[in-house]
Design a protein around this motif. Sequence first.
Motif, PDB file in Angstrom:
ATOM      1  N   HIS B 122       0.867  -1.161   0.000  1.00 39.45           N
ATOM      2  CA  HIS B 122       0.000   0.000   0.000  1.00 39.45           C
ATOM      3  C   HIS B 122       0.910   1.219   0.000  1.00 39.45           C
ATOM      4  CE1 HIS B 122      -3.236   2.673   1.285  1.00 39.45           C
ATOM      5  NE2 HIS B 122      -4.073   1.693   1.063  1.00 39.45           N
ATOM      6  N   PHE B 123       0.453   2.316  -0.619  1.00 36.79           N
ATOM      7  CA  PHE B 123       1.289   3.517  -0.645  1.00 36.79           C
ATOM      8  C   PHE B 123       1.608   4.001   0.763  1.00 36.79           C
ATOM      9  CE2 PHE B 123      -0.391   4.958  -5.049  1.00 36.79           C
ATOM     10  CZ  PHE B 123       0.313   3.937  -5.628  1.00 36.79           C
ATOM     11  N   ILE B 124       0.615   3.932   1.654  1.00 37.73           N
ATOM     12  CA  ILE B 124       0.826   4.469   3.002  1.00 37.73           C
ATOM     13  C   ILE B 124       1.903   3.674   3.729  1.00 37.73           C
ATOM     14  CG2 ILE B 124      -0.219   4.732   5.278  1.00 37.73           C
ATOM     15  CD1 ILE B 124      -2.740   5.619   3.998  1.00 37.73           C
ATOM     16  N   SER B 125       1.791   2.329   3.686  1.00 35.70           N
ATOM     17  CA  SER B 125       2.776   1.535   4.421  1.00 35.70           C
ATOM     18  C   SER B 125       4.151   1.685   3.795  1.00 35.70           C
ATOM     19  CB  SER B 125       2.356   0.068   4.472  1.00 35.70           C
ATOM     20  OG  SER B 125       2.082  -0.401   3.192  1.00 35.70           O
ATOM     21  N   PHE B 126       4.184   1.814   2.465  1.00 34.14           N
ATOM     22  CA  PHE B 126       5.483   1.987   1.826  1.00 34.14           C
ATOM     23  C   PHE B 126       6.105   3.310   2.254  1.00 34.14           C
ATOM     24  CE2 PHE B 126       7.978   3.794  -1.709  1.00 34.14           C
ATOM     25  CZ  PHE B 126       9.029   2.924  -1.638  1.00 34.14           C
ATOM     26  N   PHE B 127       5.316   4.371   2.224  1.00 32.67           N
ATOM     27  CA  PHE B 127       5.853   5.682   2.589  1.00 32.67           C
ATOM     28  C   PHE B 127       6.337   5.690   4.040  1.00 32.67           C
ATOM     29  CE2 PHE B 127       4.816   9.834   4.571  1.00 32.67           C
ATOM     30  CZ  PHE B 127       5.864  10.532   4.033  1.00 32.67           C
ATOM     31  N   MET B 182      -4.924   2.900  -3.662  1.00 33.08           N
ATOM     32  CA  MET B 182      -3.552   2.991  -3.184  1.00 33.08           C
ATOM     33  C   MET B 182      -2.969   1.620  -2.896  1.00 33.08           C
ATOM     34  SD  MET B 182      -2.880   6.330  -0.997  1.00 33.08           S
ATOM     35  CE  MET B 182      -4.247   6.806   0.011  1.00 33.08           C
ATOM     36  N   GLU B 183      -3.772   0.588  -3.075  1.00 32.53           N
ATOM     37  CA  GLU B 183      -3.305  -0.754  -2.759  1.00 32.53           C
ATOM     38  C   GLU B 183      -2.665  -1.350  -4.007  1.00 32.53           C
ATOM     39  OE1 GLU B 183      -5.524  -4.416  -0.817  1.00 32.53           O
ATOM     40  OE2 GLU B 183      -6.488  -2.501  -0.418  1.00 32.53           O
ATOM     41  N   LEU B 184      -1.439  -1.850  -3.857  1.00 31.51           N
ATOM     42  CA  LEU B 184      -0.726  -2.297  -5.049  1.00 31.51           C
ATOM     43  C   LEU B 184      -1.440  -3.441  -5.755  1.00 31.51           C
ATOM     44  CD1 LEU B 184       3.037  -2.338  -4.127  1.00 31.51           C
ATOM     45  CD2 LEU B 184       1.662  -0.540  -5.113  1.00 31.51           C
ATOM     46  N   SER B 185      -1.915  -4.415  -4.962  1.00 33.07           N
ATOM     47  CA  SER B 185      -2.467  -5.610  -5.599  1.00 33.07           C
ATOM     48  C   SER B 185      -3.782  -5.306  -6.316  1.00 33.07           C
ATOM     49  CB  SER B 185      -2.655  -6.713  -4.562  1.00 33.07           C
ATOM     50  OG  SER B 185      -3.307  -6.198  -3.437  1.00 33.07           O
ATOM     51  N   LYS B 186      -4.438  -4.183  -5.946  1.00 33.27           N
ATOM     52  CA  LYS B 186      -5.694  -3.851  -6.622  1.00 33.27           C
ATOM     53  C   LYS B 186      -5.512  -2.757  -7.659  1.00 33.27           C
ATOM     54  CE  LYS B 186      -8.634  -5.041  -2.735  1.00 33.27           C
ATOM     55  NZ  LYS B 186      -9.098  -4.405  -1.504  1.00 33.27           N
ATOM     56  N   LEU B 187      -4.274  -2.234  -7.733  1.00 30.93           N
ATOM     57  CA  LEU B 187      -4.054  -1.072  -8.588  1.00 30.93           C
ATOM     58  C   LEU B 187      -4.291  -1.418 -10.048  1.00 30.93           C
ATOM     59  CD1 LEU B 187      -3.275   1.814  -8.139  1.00 30.93           C
ATOM     60  CD2 LEU B 187      -0.902   1.216  -8.426  1.00 30.93           C
ATOM     61  N   GLN B 188      -3.801  -2.596 -10.444  1.00 35.87           N
ATOM     62  CA  GLN B 188      -3.865  -2.928 -11.863  1.00 35.87           C
ATOM     63  C   GLN B 188      -5.306  -2.944 -12.377  1.00 35.87           C
ATOM     64  OE1 GLN B 188      -2.189  -6.650 -13.048  1.00 35.87           O
ATOM     65  NE2 GLN B 188      -2.198  -6.077 -15.196  1.00 35.87           N
ATOM     66  N   GLY B 189      -6.228  -3.438 -11.538  1.00 36.71           N
ATOM     67  CA  GLY B 189      -7.618  -3.512 -11.947  1.00 36.71           C
ATOM     68  C   GLY B 189      -8.239  -2.158 -12.253  1.00 36.71           C
ATOM     69  N   THR B 190      -7.678  -1.092 -11.678  1.00 39.12           N
ATOM     70  CA  THR B 190      -8.269   0.221 -11.860  1.00 39.12           C
ATOM     71  C   THR B 190      -7.664   0.973 -13.032  1.00 39.12           C
ATOM     72  OG1 THR B 190      -6.651   1.222 -10.402  1.00 39.12           O
ATOM     73  CG2 THR B 190      -8.674   0.457  -9.385  1.00 39.12           C
ATOM     74  N   ARG B 254       8.053  -5.480  -7.023  1.00 35.39           N
ATOM     75  CA  ARG B 254       6.664  -5.853  -6.769  1.00 35.39           C
ATOM     76  C   ARG B 254       5.709  -4.881  -7.465  1.00 35.39           C
ATOM     77  NH1 ARG B 254       4.149  -8.843  -2.856  1.00 35.39           N
ATOM     78  NH2 ARG B 254       5.815  -8.883  -1.350  1.00 35.39           N
ATOM     79  N   PHE B 255       6.040  -3.598  -7.358  1.00 39.58           N
ATOM     80  CA  PHE B 255       5.222  -2.555  -7.975  1.00 39.58           C
ATOM     81  C   PHE B 255       5.132  -2.788  -9.478  1.00 39.58           C
ATOM     82  CE2 PHE B 255       4.922   2.084  -9.271  1.00 39.58           C
ATOM     83  CZ  PHE B 255       3.629   2.260  -8.824  1.00 39.58           C
ATOM     84  N   PHE B 256       6.294  -2.992 -10.092  1.00 39.94           N
ATOM     85  CA  PHE B 256       6.355  -3.187 -11.535  1.00 39.94           C
ATOM     86  C   PHE B 256       5.610  -4.452 -11.927  1.00 39.94           C
ATOM     87  CE2 PHE B 256       8.724  -3.413 -15.608  1.00 39.94           C
ATOM     88  CZ  PHE B 256       8.563  -2.100 -15.975  1.00 39.94           C
ATOM     89  N   HIS B 257       5.776  -5.477 -11.105  1.00 39.59           N
ATOM     90  CA  HIS B 257       5.129  -6.748 -11.401  1.00 39.59           C
ATOM     91  C   HIS B 257       3.612  -6.629 -11.270  1.00 39.59           C
ATOM     92  CE1 HIS B 257       3.759 -10.883 -10.524  1.00 39.59           C
ATOM     93  NE2 HIS B 257       4.610 -11.165 -11.483  1.00 39.59           N
TER      94      HIS B 257
END
Lengths: 103, 477
Positions: B122-127, B182-190, B254-257
Amino acid sequence: MMTHIPTNEGLLLAAILFLLGLIGTMTRRNIIYILMCLEIMLNACGLAFVVAGAKWMQADGQVMFIFILAMAAAEVSVGLALILQMHHQHKTVDVNALNQLKD
Amino acid sequence: MINGADIHLLLPEIILGLAAIVVMLSIAVKRCHLFAHIFSLAAFALAFISLFLIHVNGTQVTDLFITDGYSRFFTGLIIAAAFFIAAISYPYFKTRDIHKEEYYILLILATLGAVSMVISNHFISFFLSLEVMSVSMYSLIAYLKNDSIGIEAGIKYLVMAAVSASILLFGFALIYAQTGQMELSKLQGTISAAVAKDILFIAGMALVIAGIGFKMALVPFHLWTPDIYGGAPAPVSAFVATVSKGAAFAFLLRFFHDLNGSVHNSVWIAFAVIAIASMLIGNLLALRQQNIKRILAYSSIGHLGYLMVALLAASVVGIKAAVFYLVTYFISMLSAFGIVSYLSGKDNELYDLDDYKGLFWQRPWLAALFTMVLLSLAGIPLTAGFMGKFYLLLSGIGSSLWILTIVLVVSSFVGLYYYLRVALMMFTHSELPRQKFKGGSFVPASILLALMFIFLLWIGIFPGTLLDIIQHLIPAI
């Protein structure tokens, strides 16, 4: 219910603030002003998050803003400690005094 | 919501967080360098062991974190690296006239930031984890506070890391504004085709690349690297070179993937240009350096460029090659900085190339290890670095990245020159008295360095063992 914030105008304002901060960090020579400009940049990011959160009607943007505020405070407190040491050693807050490390 | 069953998935992070508090409280009771040192080693060891107690298969812990084989592998790697750094720090700081205990709090906290970064989803946890790591690193870099070079390096790092963090944040804000996720695993779907072409989204991606590129010291965001490596204490330079870069790379991978296939071509091209520039410029600038820490800094820029080739291959082979290479890079860099700090005396460090003249004739084993490390960084056969580079090339060729692969090979040849220059220096006869290499008589650090030597050879000759572990933990992200 949040009142509607125009997204593009909000992001534009955030971008302008961000650029002002970025220009400030690059042109200022006084380390304390540089820290202040960093704060402006971080808060501009916070503003952008709030605007984006308002667009999607989510609280996430505002949550992010609170985290950004907290981290900015931590960053500045460490920064001020370093500035104290710098002033102690160089008797100045001018970043041009930091010129020992170079090729 | 987080529940009891999920808590144990975060065991390594919890152990590290508690350890930092215990060391802090112990200082309030009584200052004891040895206690802080041994306790932090124990905490790292415990956190490492706790990884084997948790059984994970892609479990998300709230929206913020994800624990899978990939994150577990990187957590283990980072904790092992931090263990090594803590071990070599004791002899380094022992003779110095400063408060030493706080160093371990900062080291544990920085490691906590790094391990939280590799599990963040998630962006928040990463930041947050990025900042926990960075803020600890500002103080670590400037830890020798009577040393004006250290303070200079700390302030430079503070300003540049804060600028890059805000650039990264602005990029996240733009991506969030366009996708609402902001969640990485759901980002692609949007990311619909319209969003992927949106100028604000691409601008956001560019800012994120710049922000993470800074952490990984990729060209053109590399300018801080040599100054920080040169100005920081050697164990801290080791931390900056390995843990902080490795964690940022793990997140980027992970982000790129997670975004795979849904990003605009321009993002891919930007990464490719950055990779080529990093490989060439990193290796070329290292040629004219005299300071061993600066040589390692430029060489690390080149190595991160190599890693980008595997990232851009965007295949399962590429991910495995990247992970494998990162392990060999960690081992080589840690040993290199380990030797530099091992040899440093009471108030000075041996960083000038000329200081290493004749090392072989006085400390043959140490010189042999250093040569091994340099050969591994250069990618000579029978060392770990060669196998790493071999898999990188394989993944590059597998995805038909011809230009990137050719640049990788060419810049490796350039790198050979300056690695061998250092090695040659150690084998040159020198008339200087023996006590020049007075540092380095601390037994645990010697054992760890010997272990690194064995790892470098072992992975170089039998890469299968490490490959099996990677295969087992990372079948796919």
